[in-house]
Design a protein around this motif. Structure first.
Motif, PDB file in Angstrom:
ATOM      1  N   MET A   1      31.181  46.542  49.446  1.00 19.09           N
ATOM      2  CA  MET A   1      30.358  45.766  50.378  1.00 19.09           C
ATOM      3  C   MET A   1      29.199  45.141  49.596  1.00 19.09           C
ATOM      4  SD  MET A   1      28.515  46.849  53.962  1.00 19.09           S
ATOM      5  CE  MET A   1      27.004  47.464  53.287  1.00 19.09           C
ATOM      6  N   ILE A   2      29.039  43.814  49.732  1.00 24.17           N
ATOM      7  CA  ILE A   2      28.038  43.082  48.965  1.00 24.17           C
ATOM      8  C   ILE A   2      27.131  42.320  49.932  1.00 24.17           C
ATOM      9  CG2 ILE A   2      27.636  41.427  47.097  1.00 24.17           C
ATOM     10  CD1 ILE A   2      30.618  41.797  46.347  1.00 24.17           C
ATOM     11  N   VAL A   3      25.833  42.446  49.754  1.00 27.09           N
ATOM     12  CA  VAL A   3      24.850  41.698  50.540  1.00 27.09           C
ATOM     13  C   VAL A   3      24.023  40.856  49.572  1.00 27.09           C
ATOM     14  CG1 VAL A   3      22.916  41.815  52.139  1.00 27.09           C
ATOM     15  CG2 VAL A   3      24.757  43.510  52.286  1.00 27.09           C
ATOM     16  N   LEU A   4      24.027  39.546  49.768  1.00 27.89           N
ATOM     17  CA  LEU A   4      23.268  38.620  48.909  1.00 27.89           C
ATOM     18  C   LEU A   4      22.165  37.974  49.735  1.00 27.89           C
ATOM     19  CD1 LEU A   4      22.991  37.040  46.186  1.00 27.89           C
ATOM     20  CD2 LEU A   4      24.512  35.331  47.181  1.00 27.89           C
ATOM     21  N   GLU A   5      20.929  38.079  49.270  1.00 22.21           N
ATOM     22  CA  GLU A   5      19.789  37.496  49.974  1.00 22.21           C
ATOM     23  C   GLU A   5      18.892  36.762  48.986  1.00 22.21           C
ATOM     24  OE1 GLU A   5      18.241  41.201  51.513  1.00 22.21           O
ATOM     25  OE2 GLU A   5      18.835  40.640  53.544  1.00 22.21           O
ATOM     26  N   GLN A   6      18.342  35.630  49.438  1.00 18.08           N
ATOM     27  CA  GLN A   6      17.398  34.917  48.585  1.00 18.08           C
ATOM     28  C   GLN A   6      16.017  35.572  48.693  1.00 18.08           C
ATOM     29  OE1 GLN A   6      17.264  30.673  49.100  1.00 18.08           O
ATOM     30  NE2 GLN A   6      15.478  30.410  47.770  1.00 18.08           N
ATOM     31  N   VAL A   7      15.354  35.700  47.553  1.00 14.17           N
ATOM     32  CA  VAL A   7      14.030  36.299  47.492  1.00 14.17           C
ATOM     33  C   VAL A   7      13.013  35.190  47.275  1.00 14.17           C
ATOM     34  CG1 VAL A   7      12.554  37.940  46.274  1.00 14.17           C
ATOM     35  CG2 VAL A   7      14.998  38.392  46.505  1.00 14.17           C
ATOM     36  N   HIS A   8      12.003  35.114  48.148  1.00 12.47           N
ATOM     37  CA  HIS A   8      11.018  34.041  48.050  1.00 12.47           C
ATOM     38  C   HIS A   8       9.971  34.300  46.983  1.00 12.47           C
ATOM     39  CE1 HIS A   8      12.582  31.809  51.391  1.00 12.47           C
ATOM     40  NE2 HIS A   8      12.447  32.838  52.223  1.00 12.47           N
ATOM     41  N   SER A   9       9.723  35.545  46.656  1.00 13.80           N
ATOM     42  CA  SER A   9       8.687  35.846  45.664  1.00 13.80           C
ATOM     43  C   SER A   9       9.059  37.102  44.908  1.00 13.80           C
ATOM     44  CB  SER A   9       7.327  36.031  46.355  1.00 13.80           C
ATOM     45  OG  SER A   9       6.317  36.301  45.410  1.00 13.80           O
ATOM     46  N   VAL A  10       8.958  37.025  43.573  1.00 13.47           N
ATOM     47  CA  VAL A  10       9.257  38.162  42.716  1.00 13.47           C
ATOM     48  C   VAL A  10       8.136  38.309  41.712  1.00 13.47           C
ATOM     49  CG1 VAL A  10      10.878  39.191  41.085  1.00 13.47           C
ATOM     50  CG2 VAL A  10      11.725  37.721  42.914  1.00 13.47           C
ATOM     51  N   ALA A  11       7.650  39.535  41.508  1.00 12.18           N
ATOM     52  CA  ALA A  11       6.623  39.793  40.504  1.00 12.18           C
ATOM     53  C   ALA A  11       7.022  41.008  39.704  1.00 12.18           C
ATOM     54  CB  ALA A  11       5.255  40.034  41.169  1.00 12.18           C
ATOM     55  N   GLY A  12       6.739  41.004  38.414  1.00 14.84           N
ATOM     56  CA  GLY A  12       7.075  42.132  37.564  1.00 14.84           C
ATOM     57  C   GLY A  12       7.503  41.681  36.185  1.00 14.84           C
ATOM     58  N   HIS A  13       7.581  42.631  35.263  1.00 16.57           N
ATOM     59  CA  HIS A  13       7.866  42.280  33.877  1.00 16.57           C
ATOM     60  C   HIS A  13       9.292  41.810  33.674  1.00 16.57           C
ATOM     61  CE1 HIS A  13       9.520  46.372  34.080  1.00 16.57           C
ATOM     62  NE2 HIS A  13      10.238  46.047  33.033  1.00 16.57           N
ATOM     63  N   GLN A  14      10.219  42.133  34.605  1.00 16.40           N
ATOM     64  CA  GLN A  14      11.614  41.706  34.427  1.00 16.40           C
ATOM     65  C   GLN A  14      11.820  40.266  34.873  1.00 16.40           C
ATOM     66  OE1 GLN A  14      14.365  44.332  36.295  1.00 16.40           O
ATOM     67  NE2 GLN A  14      14.124  45.930  34.746  1.00 16.40           N
ATOM     68  N   LEU A  15      10.811  39.633  35.441  1.00 15.67           N
ATOM     69  CA  LEU A  15      10.969  38.285  35.968  1.00 15.67           C
ATOM     70  C   LEU A  15      11.369  37.309  34.868  1.00 15.67           C
ATOM     71  CD1 LEU A  15      10.735  36.362  38.350  1.00 15.67           C
ATOM     72  CD2 LEU A  15       8.321  36.085  37.830  1.00 15.67           C
ATOM     73  N   ASN A  16      10.767  37.442  33.685  1.00 18.71           N
ATOM     74  CA  ASN A  16      11.085  36.536  32.589  1.00 18.71           C
ATOM     75  C   ASN A  16      12.513  36.705  32.104  1.00 18.71           C
ATOM     76  OD1 ASN A  16       8.546  35.356  32.489  1.00 18.71           O
ATOM     77  ND2 ASN A  16       7.728  36.965  31.173  1.00 18.71           N
ATOM     78  N   MET A  17      13.105  37.885  32.343  1.00 23.49           N
ATOM     79  CA  MET A  17      14.484  38.120  31.917  1.00 23.49           C
ATOM     80  C   MET A  17      15.476  37.354  32.791  1.00 23.49           C
ATOM     81  SD  MET A  17      14.159  42.228  31.382  1.00 23.49           S
ATOM     82  CE  MET A  17      15.854  42.418  30.909  1.00 23.49           C
ATOM     83  N   LEU A  18      15.052  36.921  33.963  1.00 23.60           N
ATOM     84  CA  LEU A  18      15.951  36.251  34.899  1.00 23.60           C
ATOM     85  C   LEU A  18      16.001  34.761  34.678  1.00 23.60           C
ATOM     86  CD1 LEU A  18      14.938  38.149  38.149  1.00 23.60           C
ATOM     87  CD2 LEU A  18      16.677  38.770  36.469  1.00 23.60           C
ATOM     88  N   LYS A  19      15.186  34.220  33.773  1.00 26.11           N
ATOM     89  CA  LYS A  19      15.107  32.778  33.614  1.00 26.11           C
ATOM     90  C   LYS A  19      16.144  32.292  32.611  1.00 26.11           C
ATOM     91  CE  LYS A  19      10.282  32.448  34.918  1.00 26.11           C
ATOM     92  NZ  LYS A  19       8.942  32.015  34.574  1.00 26.11           N
TER      93      LYS A  19
END
Length: 302
Positions: free
Chosen positions: A284-302
């Motif tokens: 079972m998979i749930v996909l949701e858009q996130v409007h705001s993300v903060a944290g040190h892993q944020l740069n890894m997602l770019k």
């Protein structure tokens, strides 16, 4: 002697890793600065070649620079850098220093480009056309600037604060702030051009939201599967980042099971779905858009 050689080798490896990290960081900063310069150029072209020649207003500080130009003939470059410097000081304590640095870099280059003559001369009596084109240009320009962790200061600083602390979409927050300036500008530029300004701002906000959804949006993925260990290992290897495990309890079955929770980009999510289905087609998979993300892993997602 052997221990000394091993120590020298370890020291050399540590220095090499540090140099590599510094080089990567430098390249990221250079890339972002160039991206902001490109966005600043497109933004300035929209003002100099489309808005000002047709006396169409804008929102935020840019709107105030346009009003100053129409009413008092003050150079937009001067108004832009003075007012935005004040707003950057206000946002200094609320936003991270990286955003402030890139925003200052953006303001400087917009002011430089605004002093240049128009890139192309486009005059038409159908003023709706330049309003639409300017809205598209500005939406793309803002998307590039936001993608590089910058802002054009002014209302975008306020929009960034609303996005960070309240999760409001950047384009929508910026539209609200800009309208606070655009609507009163009707007393200077007239009612017709005020409505054209509102159309331009709306198009800019829509294009910016689309741009962010395509290139900068973050998504959360929740996965419930009995193959938790195998799934987590494969996803972590694919993303090159940690995986969060959330302990859940099924009310109907009474079964306790770990749920996999991931924050990723849209591009990454497209690669994960085939991998998930390959390991467990019934997951079972749930996909949701996130409007705001903060944290040190944020740069890894770019």
């Amino acid at each position: 002697m052997i221990l000394g050689n091993e120590y020298d080798m370890l020291k050399h490896e540590a220095v090499s890793k540090e140099d590599t990290t510094m080089q990567k960081t430098t390249m990221i900063v250079i890339r972002k600065c160039l991206l902001i310069m490109l966005g600043s150029f497109i933004y300035s072209v929209a003002i100099n070649s489309l808005l000002l020649p047709h006396q169409i207003g804008e929102g935020g500080v840019t709107g105030l620079t346009a009003i100053g130009y129409y009413a008092l003939h003050i150079q937009p470059a001067l108004t832009n850098i003075v007012l935005n410097s004040i707003i950057l000081l206000i946002g200094f304590k609320l936003l991270d220093k990286k955003t402030i640095f890139y925003s200052l870099w953006c303001v400087v280059w917009i002011s430089i480009f605004l002093k240049l003559p128009p890139i192309f001369q486009y005059h038409t009596k159908q003023t709706l056309i330049p309003a639409i084109i300017a809205g598209v240009f500005m939406g793309i320009a803002l998307g590039l600037i936001y993608r590089a962790d910058g802002t054009i200061a002014g209302s975008t600083i306020i929009a960034s604060i609303l996005n960070k602390y309240l999760g409001v979409q950047t384009g929508s927050a910026m539209l609200f702030c800009d309208l606070l300036v655009a609507i009163p500008s009707g007393f200077i530029i007239g009612t017709e051009r005020m409505f054209l300004t509102m159309i331009e701002l709306y198009i800019s906000a829509v294009v910016l939201n689309i741009f962010n959804d395509m290139f900068g949006a973050k998504y959360s993925i929740k996965i419930i599967t009995p193959k938790v260990e195998q799934m987590s290992a494969s996803l972590s290897n694919q993303l090159k980042q940690g995986i969060t495990m959330v302990h859940t309890h099924g009310y109907y079955s009474g079964e306790e099971r770990a749920m996999i929770y991931i924050i990723c980009s849209k591009k990454q999510s497209a690669k994960l779905f085939p991998l998930i289905e390959q390991i467990d087609p019934n997951a079972m998979i749930v996909l949701e858009q996130v409007h705001s993300v903060a944290g040190h892993q944020l740069n890894m997602l770019k």
